[in-house]
Design an enzyme around this catalytic site. Structure first.
Site, mmCIF file in Angstrom:
data_model
loop_
_atom_site.group_PDB
_atom_site.id
_atom_site.type_symbol
_atom_site.label_atom_id
_atom_site.label_comp_id
_atom_site.label_asym_id
_atom_site.label_seq_id
_atom_site.Cartn_x
_atom_site.Cartn_y
_atom_site.Cartn_z
ATOM 1 C CE LYS A 95 44.627 39.055 34.977
ATOM 2 N NZ LYS A 95 43.508 38.069 35.463
ATOM 3 N NE ARG A 96 49.241 44.780 40.336
ATOM 4 C CZ ARG A 96 50.482 45.098 39.960
ATOM 5 N NH1 ARG A 96 51.018 46.202 39.930
ATOM 6 N NH2 ARG A 96 51.454 43.946 39.605
#
Ligand code: GLU
Length: 475
Positions: A236-237
């Site tokens: 997600k990052r």
């Protein structure tokens, strides 16, 4: 079939693929039903805006479903299930803290809970959670339509927690209770849930026995992990995983769906552009790969460009509206507004311009920068202006020659503009490309853009001459 997302963040592209595969399977079966169930039972991690993001994403994808349902609505059934399991002797109270469990675990011991409280006969209190008693020996085979039978040693499955100290059911239990209540026959989801499947089967069977309501166990299908270029799980990052991002950047939903279908599966033949009806006809879980699928943004973008070029000119112009029309549109990319107001925008003009850019973009968000000069004065790229006008003596000379030549043209049309520019370049020993550069920069502000002579013709003689003069004045 169901999609059971937890509202803990952006709607992930992996969730979109799971949704699509479930939706396809439901469409293939005359009795198939696809439900959306938001698993919102973790107040610490769930946020209402993420629930709304799930609905918005599903609406954008156009994948229709029964529902939405919310797991929290089924809390009474979760409580009843806990009670039935407890009465049947499947659960026990446990007051171990994580630190205590950790301290008891020896070097190299199997992870998880050691069963310390199994036979302590604790009663319910403010410090006890409820654990599910799992068998210690034997193997459990998870029927998986993608992977075949996956065998789990029961010794590796610990007595997991099904209710918090507060008495509230945890996701592990709620998920199974809801799947039973919803009569889910196929649990199709991401591979990261494979390890949960044996636990869920044990709970499901225990609920069948404890409640006397025999619901057939589901079959599973765990879809291959999505990985990035480094073959690492999409993060997600680090990676662009939010579906919203693709919508905002101007990916067509048909291209996105087509691309998602290729993540772990491939249609027959070499053609990768496949209509959804055809995907629904061909798709089989048995053909889904086990190995991780590369989520290749470049490939998605290229596919999107193909989809854009296949649109009719009218459909393309319509698809561009959120990016170009400053008036009321049904939807606009997050945080974006066109740089021109209603007084400068001309829908008819854009309709003439759109075919010039349709061939040249792979994403709709590239369109504004290609057409802005039709609606506002050129926003000069100063480095380009310096290079081809201010610091190149040929630049102003070409512009002056163009002013003279264009003013005298009988028809201000692409072919005549082309011929005139070629001639004025030749007179100065310049190629057409060299002669075009200062003209394009003067009129559009940039060195790249839609075909120049078509653009000048649409802009018109007066405006073109005014911009050439203005550029000469600022050179
Ligand atoms: N709620 C789970 C999640 O979002 C999915 C559970 C499932 O599909 O069984 O990760």
């Amino acid at each position: 079939m169901r999609l059971a997302p937890s509202p803990t963040g952006y709607f992930h592209v992996g969730t979109a693929r799971t949704a699509l595969f479930n939706w396809i399977l439901a469409r293939q079966d005359p009795e198939g039903v696809f439900i959306l169930r938001v698993e919102d039972t973790d107040p610490e991690r769930n946020r209402e805006e993420w629930v709304q993001a799930i609905y918005a994403a599903m609406a954008w994808l156009g994948l229709d479903y029964t529902g939405p349902f919310r797991q929290s609505e089924n809390a009474p059934a979760h409580a009843a299930a806990l009670e039935a399991l407890r009465a049947a002797g499947d659960l026990y109270y446990c007051d171990c803290t994580p630190a205590e469990v950790e301290a008891r675990r020896g070097e190299g011991a199997t992870p998880g809970y050691d069963g310390f409280c199994r036979d302590r006969g604790l009663e319910r209190s403010a410090t006890t959670a409820l654990r599910f008693r799992t068998p210690d020996e034997g193997t459990l085979n998870v029927p998986d339509l993608v992977r075949g039978e996956v065998a789990f040693a029961l010794s590796s499955i610990d007595d997991f927690v099904v209710a918090r100290r507060s008495g509230e059911a945890l996701y592990a239990l709620a998920n199974v209770v809801d799947d039973r209540d919803d009569r889910i026959t196929h649990v199709v989801r991401g591979e990261e849930h494979l390890a949960n499947a044996p636990k869920q089967m044990l709970l499901w069977s225990a609920l069948n026995a404890a409640t006397g309501i025999e619901v057939p166990l589901p079959v599973f299908a765990h879809l291959p992990l999505l990985v990035n270029e480094q073959r690492k799980k999409l993060s997600k990052r680090r990676d662009p995983v939010a579906l919203e991002l693709y919508r905002d950047q101007g990916y067509l939903v048909a291209a996105v769906l087509n691309y998602l279908a290729l993540l772990g599966w491939s249609p027959r033949g070499d053609e990768e552009i496949v209509a959804m009806d055809e995907i629904v006809r061909q798709f089989r879980l048995e053909d889904v790969a086990h190995s991780p699928a590369f989520f290749d943004v470049r490939k998605l973008t290229a596919l999107n460009g193909d989809y854009i070029r296949r649109l009719s000119p009218e459909a393309f112009a319509e698809a561009c509206r959120p990016w170009v029309d400053p008036g009321d549109v049904a939807w606009r990319p997050t945080g974006y507004r066109p740089a021109w107001g209603l007084e400068r925008y001309d829908e008819g003009l854009f309709a003439r311009v759109a075919p010039l850019v349709q061939e040249r973009v792979a994403r709709l968000d590239e369109v504004p920068a290609m057409v802005d000069f039709f609606f506002i004065d050129p926003a000069y790229d100063e480095a380009a202006f310096d290079k081809v006008i201010r610091h190149d003596p040929e630049g102003p000379a070409v512009l002056s020659a163009a002013v003279d030549a264009y003013a005298g043209l009988e028809a201000f049309a692409p072919a005549a503009l082309h011929a005139a520019t070629l001639a004025l370049g030749e007179a100065r020993g310049l190629s057409l490309r060299k002669a075009q550069a200062p003209i394009r920069c003067a009129v559009t502000g940039r060195l790249v853009g839609p075909p120049l002579f078509e653009s000048l013709a649409i802009l018109g003689r007066a405006e073109t001459l005014a911009r050439l003069a203005a550029a000469l004045a600022r050179a």
